[in-house]
Motif scaffolding. Sequence first.
Motif, PDB file in Angstrom:
ATOM      1  N   TYR A 153      -6.397 -58.919  -4.245  1.00 16.52           N
ATOM      2  CA  TYR A 153      -7.435 -58.032  -3.704  1.00 16.52           C
ATOM      3  C   TYR A 153      -7.250 -57.985  -2.203  1.00 16.52           C
ATOM      4  O   TYR A 153      -6.406 -58.719  -1.644  1.00 16.52           O
ATOM      5  N   GLN A 164     -12.655 -58.140   6.684  1.00 16.98           N
ATOM      6  CA  GLN A 164     -13.154 -59.421   7.193  1.00 16.98           C
ATOM      7  C   GLN A 164     -13.667 -59.208   8.608  1.00 16.98           C
ATOM      8  O   GLN A 164     -12.909 -58.770   9.481  1.00 16.98           O
ATOM      9  N   LEU A 215      -5.068 -60.236   1.444  1.00 11.54           N
ATOM     10  CA  LEU A 215      -5.917 -61.203   0.737  1.00 11.54           C
ATOM     11  C   LEU A 215      -5.575 -61.283  -0.748  1.00 11.54           C
ATOM     12  O   LEU A 215      -4.740 -60.541  -1.252  1.00 11.54           O
ATOM     13  N   GLY A 216      -6.278 -62.153  -1.410  1.00 14.40           N
ATOM     14  CA  GLY A 216      -6.083 -62.386  -2.842  1.00 14.40           C
ATOM     15  C   GLY A 216      -6.520 -63.810  -3.110  1.00 14.40           C
ATOM     16  O   GLY A 216      -6.941 -64.516  -2.189  1.00 14.40           O
ATOM     17  N   ASP A 217      -6.444 -64.242  -4.361  1.00 21.63           N
ATOM     18  CA  ASP A 217      -6.782 -65.633  -4.669  1.00 21.63           C
ATOM     19  C   ASP A 217      -5.736 -66.549  -4.040  1.00 21.63           C
ATOM     20  O   ASP A 217      -4.650 -66.726  -4.586  1.00 21.63           O
ATOM     21  N   GLY A 218      -6.078 -67.102  -2.891  1.00 24.36           N
ATOM     22  CA  GLY A 218      -5.120 -67.969  -2.201  1.00 24.36           C
ATOM     23  C   GLY A 218      -5.248 -69.423  -2.608  1.00 24.36           C
ATOM     24  O   GLY A 218      -4.391 -70.245  -2.293  1.00 24.36           O
ATOM     25  N   ARG A 219      -6.338 -69.734  -3.270  1.00 25.90           N
ATOM     26  CA  ARG A 219      -6.509 -71.128  -3.677  1.00 25.90           C
ATOM     27  C   ARG A 219      -7.329 -71.273  -4.949  1.00 25.90           C
ATOM     28  O   ARG A 219      -7.779 -72.378  -5.281  1.00 25.90           O
ATOM     29  N   SER A 253      -1.609 -67.174  -0.545  1.00 28.87           N
ATOM     30  CA  SER A 253      -2.173 -68.258   0.278  1.00 28.87           C
ATOM     31  C   SER A 253      -1.923 -68.081   1.772  1.00 28.87           C
ATOM     32  O   SER A 253      -2.537 -68.768   2.585  1.00 28.87           O
ATOM     33  N   ARG A 254      -1.020 -67.226   2.149  1.00 25.06           N
ATOM     34  CA  ARG A 254      -0.736 -66.933   3.565  1.00 25.06           C
ATOM     35  C   ARG A 254      -0.473 -68.220   4.366  1.00 25.06           C
ATOM     36  O   ARG A 254      -0.982 -68.410   5.469  1.00 25.06           O
ATOM     37  N   HIS A 311      -1.513 -71.203   3.859  1.00 27.43           N
ATOM     38  CA  HIS A 311      -2.520 -72.271   3.754  1.00 27.43           C
ATOM     39  C   HIS A 311      -2.240 -73.124   2.521  1.00 27.43           C
ATOM     40  O   HIS A 311      -1.392 -72.791   1.701  1.00 27.43           O
ATOM     41  N   ASP A 312      -3.018 -74.202   2.397  1.00 27.88           N
ATOM     42  CA  ASP A 312      -2.643 -75.219   1.401  1.00 27.88           C
ATOM     43  C   ASP A 312      -3.127 -74.956  -0.023  1.00 27.88           C
ATOM     44  O   ASP A 312      -2.766 -75.678  -0.950  1.00 27.88           O
ATOM     45  N   GLY A 313      -3.959 -73.938  -0.205  1.00 28.52           N
ATOM     46  CA  GLY A 313      -4.414 -73.645  -1.565  1.00 28.52           C
ATOM     47  C   GLY A 313      -5.446 -74.627  -2.089  1.00 28.52           C
ATOM     48  O   GLY A 313      -5.748 -74.638  -3.289  1.00 28.52           O
ATOM     49  N   ARG A 314      -5.993 -75.423  -1.204  1.00 32.46           N
ATOM     50  CA  ARG A 314      -6.916 -76.484  -1.654  1.00 32.46           C
ATOM     51  C   ARG A 314      -8.328 -76.260  -1.141  1.00 32.46           C
ATOM     52  O   ARG A 314      -8.568 -75.445  -0.237  1.00 32.46           O
ATOM     53  N   ARG A 350      -8.345 -80.316   7.515  1.00 30.00           N
ATOM     54  CA  ARG A 350      -9.086 -79.213   8.130  1.00 30.00           C
ATOM     55  C   ARG A 350      -9.241 -79.583   9.610  1.00 30.00           C
ATOM     56  O   ARG A 350      -8.241 -79.924  10.233  1.00 30.00           O
ATOM     57  N   ASN A 391     -15.817 -61.010  -0.281  1.00 31.70           N
ATOM     58  CA  ASN A 391     -16.792 -61.983  -0.784  1.00 31.70           C
ATOM     59  C   ASN A 391     -17.996 -61.309  -1.427  1.00 31.70           C
ATOM     60  O   ASN A 391     -19.013 -61.947  -1.664  1.00 31.70           O
ATOM     61  N   ASP A 420     -18.830 -66.676  -3.375  1.00 33.07           N
ATOM     62  CA  ASP A 420     -17.968 -67.285  -2.364  1.00 33.07           C
ATOM     63  C   ASP A 420     -18.777 -67.932  -1.241  1.00 33.07           C
ATOM     64  O   ASP A 420     -18.801 -67.474  -0.104  1.00 33.07           O
TER      65      ASP A 420
HETATM   66  P1  AMP Z   1     -12.786 -67.390   1.964  1.00 30.74           P
HETATM   67  O1  AMP Z   1     -13.084 -67.486   3.417  1.00 30.74           O
HETATM   68  O2  AMP Z   1     -12.864 -68.702   1.223  1.00 30.74           O
HETATM   69  O3  AMP Z   1     -13.544 -66.315   1.280  1.00 30.74           O
HETATM   70  O4  AMP Z   1     -11.236 -66.990   1.870  1.00 30.74           O
HETATM   71  C1  AMP Z   1     -10.673 -65.833   2.449  1.00 30.74           C
HETATM   72  C2  AMP Z   1      -9.246 -65.682   1.993  1.00 30.74           C
HETATM   73  O5  AMP Z   1      -8.461 -66.809   2.415  1.00 30.74           O
HETATM   74  C3  AMP Z   1      -9.063 -65.611   0.492  1.00 30.74           C
HETATM   75  O6  AMP Z   1      -7.981 -64.746   0.242  1.00 30.74           O
HETATM   76  C4  AMP Z   1      -8.752 -67.045   0.106  1.00 30.74           C
HETATM   77  O7  AMP Z   1      -8.046 -67.144  -1.079  1.00 30.74           O
HETATM   78  C5  AMP Z   1      -7.933 -67.500   1.296  1.00 30.74           C
HETATM   79  N1  AMP Z   1      -8.018 -68.938   1.548  1.00 30.74           N
HETATM   80  C6  AMP Z   1      -9.089 -69.610   2.057  1.00 30.74           C
HETATM   81  N2  AMP Z   1      -8.809 -70.920   2.163  1.00 30.74           N
HETATM   82  C7  AMP Z   1      -7.545 -71.094   1.711  1.00 30.74           C
HETATM   83  C8  AMP Z   1      -6.689 -72.216   1.561  1.00 30.74           C
HETATM   84  N3  AMP Z   1      -7.078 -73.440   1.896  1.00 30.74           N
HETATM   85  N4  AMP Z   1      -5.470 -72.009   1.048  1.00 30.74           N
HETATM   86  C9  AMP Z   1      -5.054 -70.779   0.709  1.00 30.74           C
HETATM   87  N5  AMP Z   1      -5.809 -69.682   0.825  1.00 30.74           N
HETATM   88  C10 AMP Z   1      -7.042 -69.832   1.316  1.00 30.74           C
END
Ligand code: AMP
Length: 474
Positions: free
Chosen positions: A70, A74, A82-86, A113-114, A116-119, A157, A243, A252
């Motif tokens: 998706y 922002q 964006l998309g499901d990054g974690r 995940s761009r 980021h750690d996916g966690r 973090r 969100n 979210d």
């Molecule tokens: P959020 O702020 O949690 O709504 O996330 C915004 C975007 O960043 C979404 O695409 C999330 O999947 C991605 N994202 C947030 N935190 C992480 C992370 N730790 N690792 C990978 N992707 C993330």
Amino acid sequence: MTFCFDNQFLQRFPDLAHTQHPAGFTKAQAVILNTGLRDELSLPYTDQQLTAIAAGQQLDPAMAPLAQKYTGHQFGHYNPYLGDGRGLLLGEWQTGSGRFDLHLKGAGPTPFSRGHDGRAVLRSSIREYLAGEALFALGIPTTRALAVTRGDLTVYREQPEQGAMLLRVAGTHIRFGHFEYCYHRGKAGDLKELVNYVIDTQWPDLKNLPLAEFFQRVVERTAKMIALWQVYGFNHGVMNTDNMSIIGETFDFGPYAMLDRYQPEFICNHSDTTGRYRFSEQPSVGLWNLNCLAQALSPIIESEQLVASLHTYTKVLQEHYWEKMTGRLGLSDSVMGRDIVRRWLKLLDESGQDYNLSFRRLITALRDSPETLPANLKTNANFSLWLRDYLNLLETEASDKAQLLAQMESVNPLYILRNYLAQQAISAAEDNDFKPLQRLAEVLRKPFSEQDHAEAYVAEPPDWGRHLQISCSS
Ligand code: AMP
Ligand code: MG
């Protein structure tokens, strides 16, 4: 009725899905399990199985995990990456009373995940769990969670933190941002199919009606959700369009807060330096976000129809808001009732009163005596006149006092998810004591009726608890 995973999203939108398995925890531990919700959804898992699924260690063979693509706006800017990054959609659970997505947040990196750690960290996972339970109990549409687990993982973090996963339940995980992605990529076919998917799975009563009815429903649900945020003092904090749930569920959770003191200009998100998502702005931001969605839907719905629906937003939101707010004061929705509410809020603002607690204090004052109200409220120059007008209006409207007070109690929460209460539960959990979290969740599930041994949960924040800084990082 059969209960099953039917995983329609993957079948209907292979282009918007990246299939992959969770990167499960080693040494997983259940921090909290929502066995009540598990039973409500008729999920056939033992505590052990639920823990294993919520720790990414095990899958139901009927699940088909995937990351969704998706995009979204922002802080006012379109982000195509964006998309499901974690998080992973584990499966779509079909029950007798509805369909629910199960989604595992913190399940490891994905193509979105761009870097980021996916966690996810324990702190935020607990905050999301608690928010779902608290808002649900207040009657605010929301996603909920089945479990939080913890594993043998440190996540970095601002400082090292404990890694966790949250097993989330939503009617659907389709966001405004899914439509924005299809629009910006010129995928009109997928746009239409997304609308049909939401209708088929969530709003079957809209089948065979013009597509414009779909947008009208989104407008109404969004307006009503935000009205309830304003009624109970919920500040979401990151109302980006990725969100925003298409079905109007609070979604979210990040640096959210319930108001302690009544401060309309409150900004819960420490990273929101301009106050774009401050409490008082939420209704306007909802409309801004719906405008983004309208643009995304413009290839398949006539502009005039989209605009006509947008024009209904403010009215729906305000009507819902005023009905609930006058109800909180035991009044019916009238010009005079609204005026009493406005003046009451002004009094709370000027005299620095706690938002939700003030309504409970007012009930006590009506039962016993206005003398029981806080001194700095009573000494406000406008208080006496307000009280006289309020009592007069009550007199003309209400018949039975006991009934009135009971009705007011049933819509005015005594127990509120305050940031400092969440923080206490988080600190204990980080020290391996999960009991305070479980107890807090239990108290928040019955916010309107006074509970035994729960006095501590009523208190206004101590000084340290007023100044907690919660940022976007989670
Ligand atoms: P959020 O702020 O949690 O709504 O996330 C915004 C975007 O960043 C979404 O695409 C999330 O999947 C991605 N994202 C947030 N935190 C992480 C992370 N730790 N690792 C990978 N992707 C993330
Ligand atoms: Mg998000």
